[in-house]
Scaffold this active site. Sequence first.
Site, PDB file in Angstrom:
ATOM      1  N   GLN A 132       3.648 -14.488  12.856  1.00  0.00           N
ATOM      2  CA  GLN A 132       2.416 -13.941  12.245  1.00  0.00           C
ATOM      3  C   GLN A 132       1.695 -15.054  11.510  1.00  0.00           C
ATOM      4  O   GLN A 132       2.276 -15.757  10.687  1.00  0.00           O
ATOM      5  CB  GLN A 132       2.787 -12.817  11.271  1.00  0.00           C
ATOM      6  CG  GLN A 132       1.605 -12.248  10.495  1.00  0.00           C
ATOM      7  CD  GLN A 132       1.403 -12.924   9.140  1.00  0.00           C
ATOM      8  OE1 GLN A 132       2.366 -13.370   8.518  1.00  0.00           O
ATOM      9  NE2 GLN A 132       0.160 -13.018   8.686  1.00  0.00           N
ATOM     10  N   TYR A 134      -1.451 -16.267   9.030  1.00  0.00           N
ATOM     11  CA  TYR A 134      -2.595 -16.082   8.143  1.00  0.00           C
ATOM     12  C   TYR A 134      -3.446 -17.334   8.294  1.00  0.00           C
ATOM     13  O   TYR A 134      -2.915 -18.457   8.258  1.00  0.00           O
ATOM     14  CB  TYR A 134      -2.136 -15.957   6.689  1.00  0.00           C
ATOM     15  CG  TYR A 134      -1.760 -14.551   6.266  1.00  0.00           C
ATOM     16  CD1 TYR A 134      -2.600 -13.476   6.528  1.00  0.00           C
ATOM     17  CD2 TYR A 134      -0.588 -14.316   5.568  1.00  0.00           C
ATOM     18  CE1 TYR A 134      -2.257 -12.186   6.122  1.00  0.00           C
ATOM     19  CE2 TYR A 134      -0.251 -13.033   5.154  1.00  0.00           C
ATOM     20  CZ  TYR A 134      -1.095 -11.974   5.442  1.00  0.00           C
ATOM     21  OH  TYR A 134      -0.762 -10.699   5.036  1.00  0.00           O
ATOM     22  N   THR A 160      -3.127 -12.037  11.533  1.00  0.00           N
ATOM     23  CA  THR A 160      -3.461 -10.915  10.655  1.00  0.00           C
ATOM     24  C   THR A 160      -4.880 -11.102  10.136  1.00  0.00           C
ATOM     25  O   THR A 160      -5.198 -12.121   9.527  1.00  0.00           O
ATOM     26  CB  THR A 160      -2.451 -10.839   9.490  1.00  0.00           C
ATOM     27  OG1 THR A 160      -1.156 -10.651  10.056  1.00  0.00           O
ATOM     28  CG2 THR A 160      -2.761  -9.686   8.551  1.00  0.00           C
ATOM     29  N   HIS A 284      -1.745  -2.084   7.270  1.00  0.00           N
ATOM     30  CA  HIS A 284      -0.902  -3.039   6.541  1.00  0.00           C
ATOM     31  C   HIS A 284       0.125  -2.251   5.697  1.00  0.00           C
ATOM     32  O   HIS A 284       0.474  -2.636   4.580  1.00  0.00           O
ATOM     33  CB  HIS A 284      -1.787  -3.916   5.644  1.00  0.00           C
ATOM     34  CG  HIS A 284      -1.277  -5.312   5.419  1.00  0.00           C
ATOM     35  ND1 HIS A 284      -1.883  -6.424   5.960  1.00  0.00           N
ATOM     36  CD2 HIS A 284      -0.246  -5.794   4.688  1.00  0.00           C
ATOM     37  CE1 HIS A 284      -1.253  -7.513   5.560  1.00  0.00           C
ATOM     38  NE2 HIS A 284      -0.241  -7.156   4.786  1.00  0.00           N
TER      39      HIS A 284
HETATM   40  C1  LIG Z   1       6.987  -6.207   1.709  1.00  0.00           C
HETATM   41  C2  LIG Z   1       5.934  -6.294   2.780  1.00  0.00           C
HETATM   42  C3  LIG Z   1       5.365  -7.518   3.060  1.00  0.00           C
HETATM   43  C4  LIG Z   1       4.413  -7.620   4.069  1.00  0.00           C
HETATM   44  N1  LIG Z   1       3.908  -8.855   4.394  1.00  0.00           N
HETATM   45  C5  LIG Z   1       3.043  -8.967   5.424  1.00  0.00           C
HETATM   46  C6  LIG Z   1       2.584 -10.243   5.835  1.00  0.00           C
HETATM   47  O1  LIG Z   1       2.934 -11.276   5.259  1.00  0.00           O
HETATM   48  N2  LIG Z   1       1.729 -10.297   6.896  1.00  0.00           N
HETATM   49  C7  LIG Z   1       1.303  -9.167   7.555  1.00  0.00           C
HETATM   50  O2  LIG Z   1       0.547  -9.266   8.510  1.00  0.00           O
HETATM   51  N3  LIG Z   1       1.750  -7.948   7.179  1.00  0.00           N
HETATM   52  C8  LIG Z   1       2.603  -7.830   6.156  1.00  0.00           C
HETATM   53  N4  LIG Z   1       3.065  -6.600   5.803  1.00  0.00           N
HETATM   54  C9  LIG Z   1       2.633  -5.404   6.563  1.00  0.00           C
HETATM   55  C10 LIG Z   1       3.595  -5.157   7.723  1.00  0.00           C
HETATM   56  O3  LIG Z   1       3.493  -6.167   8.701  1.00  0.00           O
HETATM   57  C11 LIG Z   1       3.307  -3.821   8.427  1.00  0.00           C
HETATM   58  O4  LIG Z   1       1.965  -3.773   8.837  1.00  0.00           O
HETATM   59  C12 LIG Z   1       3.607  -2.617   7.510  1.00  0.00           C
HETATM   60  O5  LIG Z   1       4.723  -2.860   6.709  1.00  0.00           O
HETATM   61  C13 LIG Z   1       3.852  -1.394   8.374  1.00  0.00           C
HETATM   62  O6  LIG Z   1       4.062  -0.268   7.588  1.00  0.00           O
HETATM   63  P1  LIG Z   1       5.525   0.294   7.225  1.00  0.00           P
HETATM   64  O7  LIG Z   1       6.082  -0.641   6.183  1.00  0.00           O
HETATM   65  O8  LIG Z   1       5.214   1.638   6.650  1.00  0.00           O
HETATM   66  O9  LIG Z   1       6.333   0.309   8.479  1.00  0.00           O
HETATM   67  C14 LIG Z   1       4.004  -6.472   4.783  1.00  0.00           C
HETATM   68  C15 LIG Z   1       4.585  -5.240   4.492  1.00  0.00           C
HETATM   69  C16 LIG Z   1       5.551  -5.138   3.499  1.00  0.00           C
HETATM   70  C17 LIG Z   1       6.171  -3.805   3.217  1.00  0.00           C
END
Ligand SMILES: Cc1cc2nc3c(=O)[nH]c(=O)nc-3n(C[C@H](O)[C@H](O)[C@H](O)COP(=O)(O)O)c2cc1C
Length: 390
Positions: A132, A134, A160, A284
Amino acid sequence: MASDLSSLLEAEDFRKAARSYLPHVLFEYMDRGSERETALKQGRAALDRLRIVPSLLREAGPCDLSCSVLGKTLATPLIVAPTAIAGMIRPGGEARIASAAASHGIPVCLATQSIVPIEAVTKESPGNVWFQLYIWQNRQRMLDLLERVKAAGVETLVVTVDTAAQPLRHYNRRNGFSMGFRPTPRSVLDIAAHPNWAANALLKPLVQGRGIPDFPHYPEGLRPDVLRPQQDASVRLATDVTWRDIEHLRMVWKGSLVLKGLLCAEDVAQARRTGVDGIVVSTHGGRNLDSAPAVVDVLPSLADEAGNMTVIADSGIRQGSDVFKMLALGADAVMIGRLPLYGLAAAGSAGVERILHMLLEELRITMGLSGKKRISDLGMETLLGVRIQE
Ligand SMILES: Cc1cc2nc3c(=O)[nH]c(=O)nc-3n(C[C@H](O)[C@H](O)[C@H](O)COP(=O)(O)O)c2cc1C
């Protein structure tokens, strides 16, 4: 570590185990949404609103969970979503998640802001690790990172695009957390109240000479660590990202290119015209735009617009029937973010392995009870309560 794994039967059991193992500051960072958490709650409510109508007495026998994603066959429709600083939950966290996922043939998407470097994660699951990205303010530094990612054997890049501004997560401010810890009397007490986590995540790495966990994808010399998370301006998230960046990435990245965070049909059409291979329809995890629509409400029209692109959906998946519903609404596969983190916190790799097993078992049972044998059998006609939003 949860002493008895067999007592963890559903997502909420893992979540509770995670809450008791982790300091409050880290648990809230992982678990919560943004602002008033409307996107988080409404996304869940929209999943619950959908009902599955069984059609019975057709084919008997075990079901086949295989599906096609980005031109390849996957054993199951699950992909582990990128989650920053998973390596603070347990040391080596991202590698542990990758090895547990590999045992189910599930790919993982590693975050730019991970604690374990891409080279170590691809070792755990060769050929099955996505990255992923950024987009950083300094595009050249970002392109240098992409060279490193490519050299590690990654073929799928997930960019993202839903974080053009820093989301408001008030609890992080209150807790003194911002991609790392600011020691305050409250956070020190919090950590002291979770000695097992503190010993595993902070003391052991220090005693073993591994130092303070840092962010290994950042250029040497500009690398923040979890006690000094300030980023050099050149590697902060760019706020001026446009389709021209995506066109450029399409030229330089020869593997599969996926955009994560789309919620609007016009953006999906533009992604298709730009030659993108796949999209992730996502709020997200309810952590960014608090007024975002529920994924399941926009998914059918976005999947329609996607044409030949692969459609992945995420946000709010807590049980197998949620996976079923997103697939029935047009996703080819789903991403799961918090579930593997709950598993990791509850019991390390074994916990991740178990929560993935639980989710797949629940999906099989939902398919069995609703008379479906293949992922391709899941269509919108199996659902009641679908609202289609353009
Ligand atoms: C603790 C945490 C950190 C995350 N960090 C990122 C990230 O660095 N980049 C990103 O694209 N999405 C990030 N996400 C979003 C996840 O990729 C994903 O879209 C999301 O967690 C999906 O929902 P769910 O947790 O209900 O399954 C993060 C989510 C969580 C819970």
